[in-house]
Design a protein around this motif. Structure first.
Motif, PDB file in Angstrom:
ATOM      1  N   TYR A   1       7.476 -11.252   6.048  1.00  0.00           N
ATOM      2  CA  TYR A   1       8.501 -10.314   5.614  1.00  0.00           C
ATOM      3  C   TYR A   1       7.868  -8.927   5.441  1.00  0.00           C
ATOM      4  O   TYR A   1       7.314  -8.609   4.383  1.00  0.00           O
ATOM      5  CB  TYR A   1       9.130 -10.773   4.300  1.00  0.00           C
ATOM      6  N   PRO A   2       7.944  -8.095   6.469  1.00  0.00           N
ATOM      7  CA  PRO A   2       7.397  -6.736   6.352  1.00  0.00           C
ATOM      8  C   PRO A   2       8.391  -5.797   5.673  1.00  0.00           C
ATOM      9  O   PRO A   2       9.616  -6.001   5.719  1.00  0.00           O
ATOM     10  CB  PRO A   2       7.174  -6.337   7.815  1.00  0.00           C
ATOM     11  N   THR A   3       7.879  -4.755   5.043  1.00  0.00           N
ATOM     12  CA  THR A   3       8.705  -3.695   4.471  1.00  0.00           C
ATOM     13  C   THR A   3       8.058  -2.347   4.761  1.00  0.00           C
ATOM     14  O   THR A   3       6.833  -2.236   4.824  1.00  0.00           O
ATOM     15  CB  THR A   3       8.865  -3.843   2.945  1.00  0.00           C
TER      16      THR A   3
ATOM     17  N   TYR B   1       0.866  -1.182   0.000  1.00  0.00           N
ATOM     18  CA  TYR B   1       0.000   0.000   0.000  1.00  0.00           C
ATOM     19  C   TYR B   1       0.900   1.228   0.000  1.00  0.00           C
ATOM     20  O   TYR B   1       1.808   1.340   0.832  1.00  0.00           O
ATOM     21  CB  TYR B   1      -0.898   0.018   1.236  1.00  0.00           C
ATOM     22  N   SER B   2       0.696   2.129  -0.930  1.00  0.00           N
ATOM     23  CA  SER B   2       1.539   3.312  -1.033  1.00  0.00           C
ATOM     24  C   SER B   2       0.682   4.554  -1.242  1.00  0.00           C
ATOM     25  O   SER B   2      -0.456   4.481  -1.707  1.00  0.00           O
ATOM     26  CB  SER B   2       2.540   3.168  -2.187  1.00  0.00           C
ATOM     27  N   GLY B   3       1.261   5.686  -0.887  1.00  0.00           N
ATOM     28  CA  GLY B   3       0.548   6.934  -1.054  1.00  0.00           C
ATOM     29  C   GLY B   3       1.440   8.116  -0.737  1.00  0.00           C
ATOM     30  O   GLY B   3       2.614   7.969  -0.405  1.00  0.00           O
ATOM     31  N   GLU B   4       0.856   9.311  -0.834  1.00  0.00           N
ATOM     32  CA  GLU B   4       1.575  10.547  -0.549  1.00  0.00           C
ATOM     33  C   GLU B   4       0.723  11.443   0.328  1.00  0.00           C
ATOM     34  O   GLU B   4      -0.509  11.460   0.218  1.00  0.00           O
ATOM     35  CB  GLU B   4       1.942  11.279  -1.841  1.00  0.00           C
ATOM     36  N   TYR B   5       1.397  12.164   1.199  1.00  0.00           N
ATOM     37  CA  TYR B   5       0.736  13.151   2.047  1.00  0.00           C
ATOM     38  C   TYR B   5       1.597  14.403   2.024  1.00  0.00           C
ATOM     39  O   TYR B   5       2.565  14.527   2.758  1.00  0.00           O
ATOM     40  CB  TYR B   5       0.582  12.631   3.472  1.00  0.00           C
ATOM     41  N   GLY B   6       1.256  15.306   1.125  1.00  0.00           N
ATOM     42  CA  GLY B   6       2.094  16.465   0.917  1.00  0.00           C
ATOM     43  C   GLY B   6       3.437  16.047   0.332  1.00  0.00           C
ATOM     44  O   GLY B   6       3.514  15.354  -0.678  1.00  0.00           O
ATOM     45  N   LYS B   7       4.535  16.414   0.982  1.00  0.00           N
ATOM     46  CA  LYS B   7       5.875  16.061   0.538  1.00  0.00           C
ATOM     47  C   LYS B   7       6.321  14.692   1.060  1.00  0.00           C
ATOM     48  O   LYS B   7       7.420  14.240   0.745  1.00  0.00           O
ATOM     49  CB  LYS B   7       6.879  17.128   0.980  1.00  0.00           C
ATOM     50  N   LEU B   8       5.470  14.068   1.846  1.00  0.00           N
ATOM     51  CA  LEU B   8       5.797  12.780   2.449  1.00  0.00           C
ATOM     52  C   LEU B   8       5.228  11.641   1.605  1.00  0.00           C
ATOM     53  O   LEU B   8       4.032  11.611   1.306  1.00  0.00           O
ATOM     54  CB  LEU B   8       5.242  12.711   3.868  1.00  0.00           C
TER      55      LEU B   8
ATOM     56  N   GLY C   1       4.470  -2.753   3.039  1.00  0.00           N
ATOM     57  CA  GLY C   1       4.277  -4.051   2.400  1.00  0.00           C
ATOM     58  C   GLY C   1       4.405  -5.192   3.389  1.00  0.00           C
ATOM     59  O   GLY C   1       5.047  -5.072   4.434  1.00  0.00           O
ATOM     60  N   LEU C   2       3.770  -6.300   3.047  1.00  0.00           N
ATOM     61  CA  LEU C   2       3.872  -7.508   3.865  1.00  0.00           C
ATOM     62  C   LEU C   2       3.756  -8.728   2.961  1.00  0.00           C
ATOM     63  O   LEU C   2       2.840  -8.811   2.141  1.00  0.00           O
ATOM     64  CB  LEU C   2       2.777  -7.545   4.935  1.00  0.00           C
ATOM     65  N   ARG C   3       4.702  -9.646   3.115  1.00  0.00           N
ATOM     66  CA  ARG C   3       4.647 -10.917   2.377  1.00  0.00           C
ATOM     67  C   ARG C   3       4.610 -12.050   3.383  1.00  0.00           C
ATOM     68  O   ARG C   3       5.443 -12.135   4.280  1.00  0.00           O
ATOM     69  CB  ARG C   3       5.871 -11.077   1.470  1.00  0.00           C
ATOM     70  N   GLY C   4       3.624 -12.910   3.230  1.00  0.00           N
ATOM     71  CA  GLY C   4       3.553 -14.129   4.031  1.00  0.00           C
ATOM     72  C   GLY C   4       3.981 -15.303   3.178  1.00  0.00           C
ATOM     73  O   GLY C   4       3.616 -15.398   2.002  1.00  0.00           O
TER      74      GLY C   4
END
Length: 232
Positions: A51-53, A12-19, A24-27
């Motif tokens: 395996y979290p990221t 899951y990805s996104g942006e909040y202003g400049k951030l 991610g998670l793999r089982g």
């Protein structure tokens, strides 16, 4: 020898202003079964792993960016390292694999800065990496009753999981377009390395300070032709 690996992953990805952020998670489910003909012992791995990221970036003025991340990864040994058969490499060396060998699990933490100068790029990273179930080559004396080797020193080379290792260091990269037909990438890595573990009552602890560098030259010869000259 049978290996089945099943996994599912989501990001899951996104942006909040400049951030900017990405989570991610793999089982993963791993089943590995090794059976030796004529032997009563089998070797099995039957387990779930996760395996979290996490990646976070923040945009700064003048084409600058700060990024940080955490990842967990796995490194599996090749089947060659699992073969439990004695193989004579030469008159003084015998090798044998290890069917009970476990995979390595790596936890990686990184903090980086990046600056763009038009088409040119400069970046510097700080990293800290921990390897669990460190795979290490083992050498010991090999005893044999074969009379043709009675007066020779013979080594048995094997492989095993020995403790952990730790790497803390910094990497930098500079990419420059000197001309329209010549691009250079300069990279360097400076790090402290430590390994801690014990096998058969013997300590495998060691440490070292290391560096390496790399220079890549790319020459554009015509529209569809490139020549590279690299040094390490």
């Amino acid at each position: 020898y049978t290996t089945n690996i099943h996994s599912a992953y989501s990001t899951y990805s996104g942006e909040y202003g400049k951030l900017g952020y990405q989570i991610g998670l793999r089982g993963e489910y791993t089943y590995r079964f090794i059976s030796l003909a004529g032997e009563n012992q089998d070797f099995t791995i039957d387990r779930f792993d996760y395996y979290p990221t996490l990646h976070i970036s923040y945009a700064l003025p003048n084409e600058q960016q700060i990024m940080t991340s955490y990842t967990r990864r796995i490194s599996r040994s090749h089947g060659y390292n699992l073969e439990p058969f004695l193989t004579w490499e030469d008159a003084h060396n015998v090798r044998i694999g290890n069917p009970s060998l476990k995979p390595e699990f790596i936890d990686s933490y990184e903090l980086s800065y990046q600056k763009n100068f038009g088409k040119n790029t400069f970046s510097i990273d700080l990293y800290y990496r921990i390897t669990n179930n460190k795979v290490e080559r083992i050498r010991s004396n090999y005893e044999t009753t074969d009379p043709q080797y009675a007066d020779k020193l013979i080594y048995l080379n094997s492989i095993d999981n020995v403790g952990k290792d730790y790497s803390f260091g910094s990497e930098f990269m500079l990419g420059i377009d000197f001309t329209k037909w010549w691009h250079i990438d300069i990279m360097g890595n400076l790090y402290d390395y430590q390994e801690k573990g014990e096998l058969l009552g013997e300590s495998f602890d060691k440490s070292s300070f290391n560096w390496n560098s790399r220079l890549n030259n790319t020459f554009k010869i015509g529209k569809n032709t490139r020549i590279q000259l690299n040094g390490m």
